[in-house]
Design a protein around this motif. Structure first.
Motif, PDB file in Angstrom:
ATOM      1  N   MET A 142     -56.250 -59.188  54.901  1.00 36.82           N
ATOM      2  CA  MET A 142     -57.596 -58.792  54.494  1.00 36.82           C
ATOM      3  C   MET A 142     -57.872 -57.358  54.949  1.00 36.82           C
ATOM      4  O   MET A 142     -57.391 -56.922  55.994  1.00 36.82           O
ATOM      5  CB  MET A 142     -58.622 -59.764  55.077  1.00 36.82           C
ATOM      6  N   LEU A 143     -58.647 -56.636  54.186  1.00 40.06           N
ATOM      7  CA  LEU A 143     -58.939 -55.233  54.444  1.00 40.06           C
ATOM      8  C   LEU A 143     -59.554 -55.004  55.811  1.00 40.06           C
ATOM      9  O   LEU A 143     -59.241 -54.040  56.506  1.00 40.06           O
ATOM     10  CB  LEU A 143     -59.874 -54.718  53.339  1.00 40.06           C
ATOM     11  N   GLY A 144     -60.483 -55.874  56.212  1.00 42.45           N
ATOM     12  CA  GLY A 144     -61.164 -55.753  57.498  1.00 42.45           C
ATOM     13  C   GLY A 144     -61.707 -57.101  57.907  1.00 42.45           C
ATOM     14  O   GLY A 144     -61.181 -58.133  57.517  1.00 42.45           O
ATOM     15  N   GLU A 145     -62.779 -57.115  58.682  1.00 37.98           N
ATOM     16  CA  GLU A 145     -63.396 -58.351  59.138  1.00 37.98           C
ATOM     17  C   GLU A 145     -64.598 -58.706  58.257  1.00 37.98           C
ATOM     18  O   GLU A 145     -65.144 -57.849  57.565  1.00 37.98           O
ATOM     19  CB  GLU A 145     -63.871 -58.195  60.591  1.00 37.98           C
ATOM     20  N   VAL A 146     -64.993 -59.984  58.304  1.00 36.84           N
ATOM     21  CA  VAL A 146     -66.228 -60.377  57.625  1.00 36.84           C
ATOM     22  C   VAL A 146     -67.407 -60.065  58.553  1.00 36.84           C
ATOM     23  O   VAL A 146     -67.243 -59.861  59.754  1.00 36.84           O
ATOM     24  CB  VAL A 146     -66.220 -61.876  57.239  1.00 36.84           C
ATOM     25  N   PHE A 147     -68.581 -60.000  57.972  1.00 39.72           N
ATOM     26  CA  PHE A 147     -69.793 -59.701  58.731  1.00 39.72           C
ATOM     27  C   PHE A 147     -69.994 -60.706  59.857  1.00 39.72           C
ATOM     28  O   PHE A 147     -69.917 -61.919  59.663  1.00 39.72           O
ATOM     29  CB  PHE A 147     -70.994 -59.721  57.785  1.00 39.72           C
ATOM     30  N   ASP A 148     -70.276 -60.189  61.063  1.00 34.73           N
ATOM     31  CA  ASP A 148     -70.557 -61.023  62.233  1.00 34.73           C
ATOM     32  C   ASP A 148     -72.037 -60.877  62.582  1.00 34.73           C
ATOM     33  O   ASP A 148     -72.466 -59.813  63.058  1.00 34.73           O
ATOM     34  CB  ASP A 148     -69.697 -60.568  63.409  1.00 34.73           C
ATOM     35  N   PRO A 149     -72.845 -61.920  62.356  1.00 32.84           N
ATOM     36  CA  PRO A 149     -74.293 -61.803  62.620  1.00 32.84           C
ATOM     37  C   PRO A 149     -74.625 -61.572  64.087  1.00 32.84           C
ATOM     38  O   PRO A 149     -75.738 -61.149  64.414  1.00 32.84           O
ATOM     39  CB  PRO A 149     -74.853 -63.139  62.116  1.00 32.84           C
ATOM     40  N   LYS A 150     -73.662 -61.831  65.001  1.00 32.80           N
ATOM     41  CA  LYS A 150     -73.913 -61.648  66.425  1.00 32.80           C
ATOM     42  C   LYS A 150     -73.534 -60.248  66.912  1.00 32.80           C
ATOM     43  O   LYS A 150     -73.875 -59.863  68.030  1.00 32.80           O
ATOM     44  CB  LYS A 150     -73.140 -62.696  67.232  1.00 32.80           C
ATOM     45  N   TRP A 184     -77.276 -52.469  55.239  1.00 29.69           N
ATOM     46  CA  TRP A 184     -76.693 -53.003  56.463  1.00 29.69           C
ATOM     47  C   TRP A 184     -75.243 -52.540  56.584  1.00 29.69           C
ATOM     48  O   TRP A 184     -74.496 -52.592  55.609  1.00 29.69           O
ATOM     49  CB  TRP A 184     -76.720 -54.531  56.455  1.00 29.69           C
ATOM     50  N   SER A 185     -74.861 -52.103  57.762  1.00 33.24           N
ATOM     51  CA  SER A 185     -73.465 -51.724  57.987  1.00 33.24           C
ATOM     52  C   SER A 185     -73.042 -52.160  59.380  1.00 33.24           C
ATOM     53  O   SER A 185     -73.861 -52.247  60.300  1.00 33.24           O
ATOM     54  CB  SER A 185     -73.265 -50.219  57.801  1.00 33.24           C
ATOM     55  N   GLN A 186     -71.753 -52.418  59.517  1.00 34.70           N
ATOM     56  CA  GLN A 186     -71.205 -52.905  60.784  1.00 34.70           C
ATOM     57  C   GLN A 186     -69.778 -52.392  60.908  1.00 34.70           C
ATOM     58  O   GLN A 186     -68.987 -52.504  59.946  1.00 34.70           O
ATOM     59  CB  GLN A 186     -71.221 -54.437  60.793  1.00 34.70           C
ATOM     60  N   VAL A 231     -69.625 -51.828  47.761  1.00 39.99           N
ATOM     61  CA  VAL A 231     -70.534 -50.744  47.400  1.00 39.99           C
ATOM     62  C   VAL A 231     -70.483 -50.513  45.893  1.00 39.99           C
ATOM     63  O   VAL A 231     -69.407 -50.518  45.288  1.00 39.99           O
ATOM     64  CB  VAL A 231     -70.165 -49.434  48.138  1.00 39.99           C
ATOM     65  N   THR A 232     -71.655 -50.300  45.305  1.00 39.70           N
ATOM     66  CA  THR A 232     -71.761 -49.929  43.894  1.00 39.70           C
ATOM     67  C   THR A 232     -72.617 -48.680  43.782  1.00 39.70           C
ATOM     68  O   THR A 232     -73.710 -48.626  44.352  1.00 39.70           O
ATOM     69  CB  THR A 232     -72.412 -51.053  43.066  1.00 39.70           C
ATOM     70  N   HIS A 263     -73.334 -54.281  50.218  1.00 36.20           N
ATOM     71  CA  HIS A 263     -73.442 -55.663  50.701  1.00 36.20           C
ATOM     72  C   HIS A 263     -72.290 -55.950  51.652  1.00 36.20           C
ATOM     73  O   HIS A 263     -71.116 -55.771  51.293  1.00 36.20           O
ATOM     74  CB  HIS A 263     -73.395 -56.634  49.520  1.00 36.20           C
ATOM     75  N   LEU A 264     -72.611 -56.385  52.873  1.00 34.73           N
ATOM     76  CA  LEU A 264     -71.572 -56.776  53.835  1.00 34.73           C
ATOM     77  C   LEU A 264     -70.971 -58.117  53.433  1.00 34.73           C
ATOM     78  O   LEU A 264     -71.695 -59.072  53.160  1.00 34.73           O
ATOM     79  CB  LEU A 264     -72.157 -56.862  55.245  1.00 34.73           C
ATOM     80  N   VAL A 265     -69.656 -58.174  53.398  1.00 33.37           N
ATOM     81  CA  VAL A 265     -68.953 -59.379  52.970  1.00 33.37           C
ATOM     82  C   VAL A 265     -69.069 -60.451  54.046  1.00 33.37           C
ATOM     83  O   VAL A 265     -68.781 -60.211  55.218  1.00 33.37           O
ATOM     84  CB  VAL A 265     -67.477 -59.060  52.665  1.00 33.37           C
ATOM     85  N   ARG A 266     -69.503 -61.658  53.622  1.00 30.25           N
ATOM     86  CA  ARG A 266     -69.822 -62.729  54.570  1.00 30.25           C
ATOM     87  C   ARG A 266     -68.691 -63.716  54.826  1.00 30.25           C
ATOM     88  O   ARG A 266     -68.750 -64.497  55.783  1.00 30.25           O
ATOM     89  CB  ARG A 266     -71.040 -63.510  54.048  1.00 30.25           C
ATOM     90  N   SER A 267     -67.673 -63.755  53.983  1.00 34.35           N
ATOM     91  CA  SER A 267     -66.614 -64.757  54.146  1.00 34.35           C
ATOM     92  C   SER A 267     -65.352 -64.288  53.433  1.00 34.35           C
ATOM     93  O   SER A 267     -65.401 -63.398  52.572  1.00 34.35           O
ATOM     94  CB  SER A 267     -67.055 -66.107  53.560  1.00 34.35           C
ATOM     95  N   THR A 268     -64.223 -64.914  53.773  1.00 38.75           N
ATOM     96  CA  THR A 268     -62.975 -64.583  53.082  1.00 38.75           C
ATOM     97  C   THR A 268     -63.055 -64.990  51.612  1.00 38.75           C
ATOM     98  O   THR A 268     -62.471 -64.326  50.751  1.00 38.75           O
ATOM     99  CB  THR A 268     -61.782 -65.280  53.746  1.00 38.75           C
ATOM    100  N   GLU A 269     -63.787 -66.073  51.333  1.00 38.29           N
ATOM    101  CA  GLU A 269     -63.951 -66.510  49.939  1.00 38.29           C
ATOM    102  C   GLU A 269     -64.719 -65.464  49.137  1.00 38.29           C
ATOM    103  O   GLU A 269     -64.367 -65.160  47.994  1.00 38.29           O
ATOM    104  CB  GLU A 269     -64.665 -67.856  49.888  1.00 38.29           C
ATOM    105  N   GLN A 270     -65.771 -64.912  49.740  1.00 38.25           N
ATOM    106  CA  GLN A 270     -66.541 -63.879  49.044  1.00 38.25           C
ATOM    107  C   GLN A 270     -65.699 -62.617  48.864  1.00 38.25           C
ATOM    108  O   GLN A 270     -65.790 -61.948  47.822  1.00 38.25           O
ATOM    109  CB  GLN A 270     -67.810 -63.549  49.825  1.00 38.25           C
TER     110      GLN A 270
END
Length: 216
Positions: free
Chosen positions: A1-9, A22-24, A31-32, A180-187
């Motif tokens: 995977m390119l990087g990590e999924v969004f971590d709400p913590k 939002w960025s992390q 991005v569009t 939009h920050l990616v929330r899961s590997t499925e997304q």
């Protein structure tokens, strides 16, 4: 995977203008950005009315513009709202409204070269597609502040270069990208497929777009 999924913590940088961004650090972001003529003003005004009505039907103040109500909505309503109207925007972009000058390979290449110029330095670039009137990309930034800085840089540099080729001046891009920050590997996989299938969805022929698939 390119990087990590969004971590709400984890630490998250939020920049607000016409919409929140939002960025992390280390998280994959979708991005569009689109050309200034890709969506007519009358369509944007129609969506504005529909957004206000959508929120009013869920109990929010219909006398206020939707942008004033959105910070007050529940997490679920906000997610449903964004899903509904982001889809409207994406579907309309695929109708290829406007001049669609990025259909020209030499102009699409300007955008592609810019996106890849600082790859593995300021950011890690994933899949992207340059469509006739918009761009979709997946990327990871080393620091959360770099998302806005780099998007501004891409838009400014490519606008100058493209305008020089077209022998014109003035605004080329709509200035505020969607992210939009990616929330899961499925997304993440869904968005990779979405980018890959975007030209076929818009019924483009080879040479009318630029597609790059990330390979680790």
């Amino acid at each position: 995977m390119l990087g990590e999924v969004f971590d709400p913590k984890a630490e998250t940088h939020i920049f607000e203008h016409c919409r929140p961004h939002w960025s992390q650090a280390g998280a994959v972001v979708f991005v569009t950005f689109r050309t200034k003529d890709s969506i007519p003003q009358k369509v944007i005004e129609l969506w504005d009315r529909q957004k206000t009505v959508w929120l009013e039907r869920r109990g929010y103040d219909g006398s206020q513009h939707w942008q004033k109500n959105l910070p007050l909505v529940s997490e679920k309503d906000r997610a449903d709202f964004l899903k509904e109207f982001n889809r409207c925007c994406e579907d309309f972009l695929d109708t290829c409204h406007g001049e669609c000058v990025l259909r020209r390979p030499e102009l699409a290449n300007i955008v592609a070269r810019s996106l890849l110029h600082f790859d593995e330095d300021r950011y890690r670039m994933g899949d992207f597609v340059v469509m006739p009137n918009h761009v979709h990309l997946l990327a990871v930034f080393r620091s959360p502040e770099l998302l806005k800085t780099q998007c501004d840089s891409w838009l400014h540099f490519t606008a100058v270069q493209i305008n020089q080729v077209l022998k014109r001046k003035g605004k080329f891009w709509q200035q505020e990208p969607f992210d939009h920050l990616v929330r899961s590997t499925e997304q993440y996989e869904y968005l990779r497929n979405y980018i890959a299938q975007n030209p076929a969805k818009a019924r483009l022929q080879p040479g009318e777009y630029y597609y790059r698939r990330f390979e680790d």
